[in-house]
Design a protein around this motif. Sequence first.
Motif, PDB file in Angstrom:
ATOM      1  N   PRO A 189       0.695  -1.117   0.068  1.00 17.75           N
ATOM      2  CA  PRO A 189       0.113   0.069  -0.061  1.00 17.75           C
ATOM      3  C   PRO A 189       0.687   1.173   0.091  1.00 17.75           C
ATOM      4  CG  PRO A 189      -0.890  -1.530   1.532  1.00 17.75           C
ATOM      5  CD  PRO A 189       0.317  -2.318   0.978  1.00 17.75           C
ATOM      6  N   GLY A 190       0.524   2.104  -1.058  1.00 15.98           N
ATOM      7  CA  GLY A 190       1.256   3.463  -0.905  1.00 15.98           C
ATOM      8  C   GLY A 190       2.539   3.479  -1.636  1.00 15.98           C
ATOM      9  N   LYS A 191       3.169   2.163  -1.925  1.00  9.14           N
ATOM     10  CA  LYS A 191       4.386   2.038  -2.666  1.00  9.14           C
ATOM     11  C   LYS A 191       4.115   1.697  -4.152  1.00  9.14           C
ATOM     12  CE  LYS A 191       6.834   1.072   1.418  1.00  9.14           C
ATOM     13  NZ  LYS A 191       7.798   0.060   2.161  1.00  9.14           N
ATOM     14  N   GLU A 192       5.514   1.813  -4.735  1.00  5.57           N
ATOM     15  CA  GLU A 192       5.441   1.415  -6.419  1.00  5.57           C
ATOM     16  C   GLU A 192       5.912  -0.125  -6.499  1.00  5.57           C
ATOM     17  OE1 GLU A 192       7.332   4.151  -9.369  1.00  5.57           O
ATOM     18  OE2 GLU A 192       8.834   2.419  -9.221  1.00  5.57           O
ATOM     19  N   ARG A 193       4.973  -0.767  -7.540  1.00  6.28           N
ATOM     20  CA  ARG A 193       5.232  -1.978  -7.748  1.00  6.28           C
ATOM     21  C   ARG A 193       6.775  -2.449  -7.703  1.00  6.28           C
ATOM     22  NH1 ARG A 193       0.947  -4.735 -11.476  1.00  6.28           N
ATOM     23  NH2 ARG A 193      -0.391  -3.596 -10.179  1.00  6.28           N
TER      24      ARG A 193
ATOM     25  N   PRO B 182       6.980  -8.875   8.443  1.00  4.78           N
ATOM     26  CA  PRO B 182       5.629  -8.094   8.061  1.00  4.78           C
ATOM     27  C   PRO B 182       5.742  -7.111   6.639  1.00  4.78           C
ATOM     28  CG  PRO B 182       6.113  -8.125  10.304  1.00  4.78           C
ATOM     29  CD  PRO B 182       7.100  -8.873   9.465  1.00  4.78           C
ATOM     30  N   GLU B 183       6.953  -6.884   6.687  1.00  6.77           N
ATOM     31  CA  GLU B 183       7.335  -5.789   5.210  1.00  6.77           C
ATOM     32  C   GLU B 183       7.097  -6.729   4.160  1.00  6.77           C
ATOM     33  OE1 GLU B 183       9.530  -6.278   7.695  1.00  6.77           O
ATOM     34  OE2 GLU B 183      11.508  -6.376   7.208  1.00  6.77           O
ATOM     35  N   ASP B 184       7.128  -7.939   3.970  1.00  2.26           N
ATOM     36  CA  ASP B 184       6.681  -8.578   2.824  1.00  2.26           C
ATOM     37  C   ASP B 184       5.229  -8.708   2.243  1.00  2.26           C
ATOM     38  OD1 ASP B 184       9.034 -11.276   3.901  1.00  2.26           O
ATOM     39  OD2 ASP B 184       9.233  -9.601   2.380  1.00  2.26           O
ATOM     40  N   THR B 185       4.428  -8.008   3.318  1.00  2.94           N
ATOM     41  CA  THR B 185       2.993  -7.761   3.041  1.00  2.94           C
ATOM     42  C   THR B 185       2.531  -7.041   1.754  1.00  2.94           C
ATOM     43  OG1 THR B 185       2.551  -7.994   5.307  1.00  2.94           O
ATOM     44  CG2 THR B 185       0.921  -6.975   3.977  1.00  2.94           C
ATOM     45  N   ALA B 186       2.229  -7.448   0.923  1.00  2.00           N
ATOM     46  CA  ALA B 186       1.740  -6.788  -0.274  1.00  2.00           C
ATOM     47  C   ALA B 186       0.870  -7.611  -1.268  1.00  2.00           C
ATOM     48  CB  ALA B 186       3.126  -6.749  -1.001  1.00  2.00           C
ATOM     49  N   VAL B 187       0.424  -6.987  -2.354  1.00  3.71           N
ATOM     50  CA  VAL B 187      -0.195  -8.015  -3.275  1.00  3.71           C
ATOM     51  C   VAL B 187       0.820  -8.315  -4.439  1.00  3.71           C
ATOM     52  CG1 VAL B 187      -1.734  -7.805  -5.346  1.00  3.71           C
ATOM     53  CG2 VAL B 187      -2.222  -6.593  -3.177  1.00  3.71           C
TER      54      VAL B 187
END
Length: 123
Positions: free
Chosen positions: A41-45, A88-93
């Motif tokens: 969320p809020g970050k670039e792919r 936790p920082e691996d959380t992403a789509v």
Amino acid sequence: QVQLVESGGGLVQAGGSLRLSCVASGRTFRLYAMEWFRQAPGKEREFVVGIRWSGLSTYTADSVKGRFTISKDNAKNTVYLQMNSLKPEDTAVYYCAADSERVIFRWDEVDYWGQGTQVTVSS
């Protein structure tokens, strides 16, 4: 055209593991490489891992090196992302991607995208 379908996302505790799958169909004979990207969320792919269609070469982002592994089952046209020691920082789509000419490291140069699968790592 090429179609990509991901599966395997979910919720996992920090330190746990997940395996994502991506099945490619359609004109797969045109493909040179497949990759996994992710977007928090809020970050670039961002690029995570990549593999040549032959399976002979792999590429891994520094942020996941030693924890994430990409592999490919040629008979099933399926690419896997094995994720260990999740943080936790691996959380992403997480998005599966495929490309016709080379391994792609920038999201805006990708030829084909899957629909994405959510990975959530709780602390």
